[in-house]
Structures are given as C-alpha cells and as structure tokens.
Design an enzyme around this catalytic site. Sequence first.
Site, PDB file in Angstrom:
ATOM      1  N   ASN A 301     -25.315  24.972 -44.867  1.00 33.43           N
ATOM      2  CA  ASN A 301     -26.092  26.204 -44.730  1.00 33.43           C
ATOM      3  C   ASN A 301     -27.516  25.914 -44.307  1.00 33.43           C
ATOM      4  O   ASN A 301     -28.436  26.647 -44.600  1.00 33.43           O
ATOM      5  CB  ASN A 301     -26.062  26.956 -46.050  1.00 33.43           C
ATOM      6  CG  ASN A 301     -26.569  28.356 -45.878  1.00 33.43           C
ATOM      7  OD1 ASN A 301     -26.275  28.985 -44.867  1.00 33.43           O
ATOM      8  ND2 ASN A 301     -27.343  28.835 -46.813  1.00 33.43           N
TER       9      ASN A 301
ATOM     10  N   ASN B  79     -23.583  30.827 -35.440  1.00 31.67           N
ATOM     11  CA  ASN B  79     -23.663  30.587 -36.882  1.00 31.67           C
ATOM     12  C   ASN B  79     -22.275  30.416 -37.518  1.00 31.67           C
ATOM     13  O   ASN B  79     -22.141  30.468 -38.740  1.00 31.67           O
ATOM     14  CB  ASN B  79     -24.421  31.724 -37.572  1.00 31.67           C
ATOM     15  CG  ASN B  79     -25.753  31.994 -36.913  1.00 31.67           C
ATOM     16  OD1 ASN B  79     -25.915  32.986 -36.209  1.00 31.67           O
ATOM     17  ND2 ASN B  79     -26.699  31.089 -37.071  1.00 31.67           N
ATOM     18  N   ILE B  86     -19.022  29.739 -42.074  1.00 27.13           N
ATOM     19  CA  ILE B  86     -20.085  30.692 -41.747  1.00 27.13           C
ATOM     20  C   ILE B  86     -21.408  30.245 -42.364  1.00 27.13           C
ATOM     21  O   ILE B  86     -21.448  29.866 -43.530  1.00 27.13           O
ATOM     22  CB  ILE B  86     -19.742  32.097 -42.317  1.00 27.13           C
ATOM     23  CG1 ILE B  86     -18.355  32.529 -41.848  1.00 27.13           C
ATOM     24  CG2 ILE B  86     -20.787  33.123 -41.920  1.00 27.13           C
ATOM     25  CD1 ILE B  86     -17.732  33.607 -42.707  1.00 27.13           C
ATOM     26  N   CYS B  87     -22.461  30.311 -41.554  1.00 26.58           N
ATOM     27  CA  CYS B  87     -23.794  29.983 -42.070  1.00 26.58           C
ATOM     28  C   CYS B  87     -24.494  31.281 -42.464  1.00 26.58           C
ATOM     29  O   CYS B  87     -24.957  32.025 -41.611  1.00 26.58           O
ATOM     30  CB  CYS B  87     -24.594  29.265 -40.997  1.00 26.58           C
ATOM     31  SG  CYS B  87     -26.252  28.869 -41.507  1.00 26.58           S
ATOM     32  N   LEU B  88     -24.503  31.563 -43.755  1.00 25.27           N
ATOM     33  CA  LEU B  88     -25.091  32.818 -44.229  1.00 25.27           C
ATOM     34  C   LEU B  88     -25.678  32.558 -45.616  1.00 25.27           C
ATOM     35  O   LEU B  88     -24.970  32.067 -46.507  1.00 25.27           O
ATOM     36  CB  LEU B  88     -23.991  33.884 -44.291  1.00 25.27           C
ATOM     37  CG  LEU B  88     -24.415  35.329 -44.507  1.00 25.27           C
ATOM     38  CD1 LEU B  88     -25.293  35.817 -43.361  1.00 25.27           C
ATOM     39  CD2 LEU B  88     -23.196  36.238 -44.628  1.00 25.27           C
TER      40      LEU B  88
END
Lengths: 302, 151
Positions: A301, B79, B86-88
Amino acid sequence: MKMSLNERLQEELEALEAILMDDISITHNDTGYPELVKTTIFPSTANEVEKQYVCVTLEVRLPEGYPDCEPFIQLRNPRGLDDSTINNLYKSTKAKCTEFLGQPVIFELIELIRENLTESNLPTCQCAVCLYGFLEGDSFTKTPCFHYFHSYCLAKHLTTTQRLFQEEQDKLPAWQRSTDGFQATCPVCREPIGCDVEELKTALPPKELESAQTFEVTSDIRLLQESMKRLFTYQKRKGGIIDIEAEENKLLLITESSEDTPPSDNSEDPGPSPSSMSERVVENGILSRGQRYDFRFNSGNR
Amino acid sequence: MAALPRRIIKETQRLMQEPVPGISAVPDDSNARYFHVIVTGPEDSPFEGGLFKLELFLPEDYPMSAPKVRFITKIYHPNIDRLGRICLDILKDKWSPALQIRTVLLSIQALLSAPNPDDPLANDVAELWKVNESEAIRNAKEWTRRYAMDN
C-alpha cells in the site's frame, strides 16, 4: 408605518443575535444581503452539557423577499439521530415555514427543533461498530464529537488500534518512533478522543446482539450467486479472469528465473474459502500456506 | 457453520435488501465470510460498461481489521496490480470499524473514477498513465471491452 422587507429581516436578525449571541452565525453575500443563518441546536437539559446526547445544525437560507417567501431549510451534521427522526424534523420545519409566511420564523424553527431534540434526547442511531441500536441498560459512550458507541464496542476498537500502533512503533528504529504516544481516535470521524479503555472494557456486550437473527441463505442470495457464476464463466471464456498462478509464475520468472511451472488451468469458480485457496498453494509449492494467502490479498500500500 | 458475528449477518441482510446502485455482493454458500462481488465501471470513466468481479473476505477479527479485497476480472488501472490487488488506504492503515462492506466497495468504485498514478501499484500502467494519459485510457477502455463485458 409599514417597514420595508429588509427592515423586517434586519430586526429579526438583531433579535436572534441578542438572544443567541455567539451561538448563531450570519453569512452575508457580496452585496451585503444576509443570505445564510446557521446555528447548532442542542436539547434543553438545564445547561448540563453531559446530558445532551443529540444535536443538529440548522441552516436557514434566506431568499430575497423573505419573510414574504419561505426560507430554505437544511439540517446538517445530525448527531445521535436516525434518518426517520431527521425526516420528521424536515416535515415539521417545512410546515412551520408555511404557517409563518410573512412573519419572522427563524426563532420559531429553533424552538421547534429544540423541543423535538429534548423529547428524543437518547441516541436513536446505531452503534457504528456493531450496527445495533442502544437499548435501556446498554452502557454507551458519547464522544466529544457526538458519536455514539456501546462502551463494549468502543473498547474493542481502542484496544485493537492501540495494539496496531504499538506493533508499528516496534518495527521502527528508536529515533523514528513517535514521542507523543498512542492517540485514540473516533471510528466515525477520526477526531482525537480521550477514553479510559480499562473502564470501557468492563462493559457488557450490547443487548440487541443477543436477540439478533441468525444467518440464512435466502432465495435472493441464490439468484445473485447464480448470476455471479454466469458472469464469471463468460469472462473466463473470454480470458478476462486473472490467473493467479500464471501471473505469479511470470513474476517469479522475472525476479528469480527459477523453475518454470506451467500455468495451471483452474476453470472452477475462484471461491470460496481461504482453505481451498491454500490447498492450491501447497499443490503449487511456491509459497507456504500462510504466506501465499497473505501474498494474494495483502497488496503493498505504499 | 461456526457462529457468524451479528454484524456480518446484518451487513449481509442490508446488502440484499438495500443494494448499492452499481454494486452487488453476495456471500458464498460454504463460507459466509467470503463474498462474490460485482462492481460496475463508473460512468464517464474508461471502465464504463464493464462488470468487474471481485472477491472479498472478512477476516476473523472483522470489523476490527479490514476486509481483504481483490479484483478477479482483469483491469487496466494504475492502483490495481496484475494479481488484482488494490492500493487503497482504507484497506490498510486507514481502516476503521465504522466502515462497512458497502462503503469499501463504494471506495473501490470511486477509485475507478479517479485513478491515482502518483501512488501506483501497477508500475508499468502508472508510468504510461503519467507520460501518455490518452494512450493509457485507450488501453483501459480496450481491456474493459475485451475482458469485463457481459454477454
């Protein structure tokens, strides 16, 4: 002598400012017309602030021609109030505006809302953590930002975030660690809150949880499952489904140029359980059970 | 089936009774913590018209920790990586127990409307998105058409 529109409005606003003082804000537009009046309303609890469990901000937008035409009412930042309470407030304020057409109505609106809040001065909303309501006898906590949680639920949130904070700190070199220590935050709005976790922890679980229903697969669920399956099969045929094994092998080839495992043809539905996912892991022998599961889900992330 | 936390039952019921427009989520037969999800590509985005399958898993200590979510349908997005991860932020350090399955899926749908190549997960995609946005958007549309349509 009949006063002009503006004089009547001016008089009303002066009276409001005299009564409410700092608790009211009046916004003027470019031409100096007072277009917006805003005030946050609490229930009457003889000034015992800790007994105010609900509040709402009233916004009155004054069209040119007010009070001979109705103002626009907005209720913002309701706290401790559920949707039906808010809807009822909208209805009764609307009726009040119609009734008072041609006369100053803002103070009437404030009084009306205050009466309603005083009557329902118990949070009618749900606890954002467990999604159940507050029943007589439940121990609950009001944050300074007017959000409500069962003490039991808030304690769980605080102990978890405190543990995660400590784990993150332990990973850092000494010079990078926070000197301020752990700061508890509200789960809903992330405002800092100060709470005695040890005391909260002693609270019993919310009552409504005990009487809640159990889970059943309904016909709705079946129908939706079927349509999901159809879409999956169609997209699979079109080559639109991510083949985890093939993609991982690509990555491995690039980074390690190790053994060339042919991509397995998994034509079954990708579900359902993490256990079946880890079975494939062992088959493939690329990563261990736990690692593989984490690898699939825990995306970086940064 | 092991006792399912009441909150999960309540969320499931609400997802069925008051579905979020453009999003459907349904629990699996054999594991009520595993959800099959479809998110429709938002209007005016390169993903418009696409139906994207995702999987969502509620870990043991949910809602104290975030659901684990991944795209199953291929998607061209800076993303989201090739494995569908998922980049969140709300799925990681910005998780809060006041968030729900529906709010998480809405955030993912919003991410489709607002790709953020400055915080990339799929590096090659993000790179192209920065140097040649129109070509990247063309690719995203092409992938949507090729992989994410219904018959």
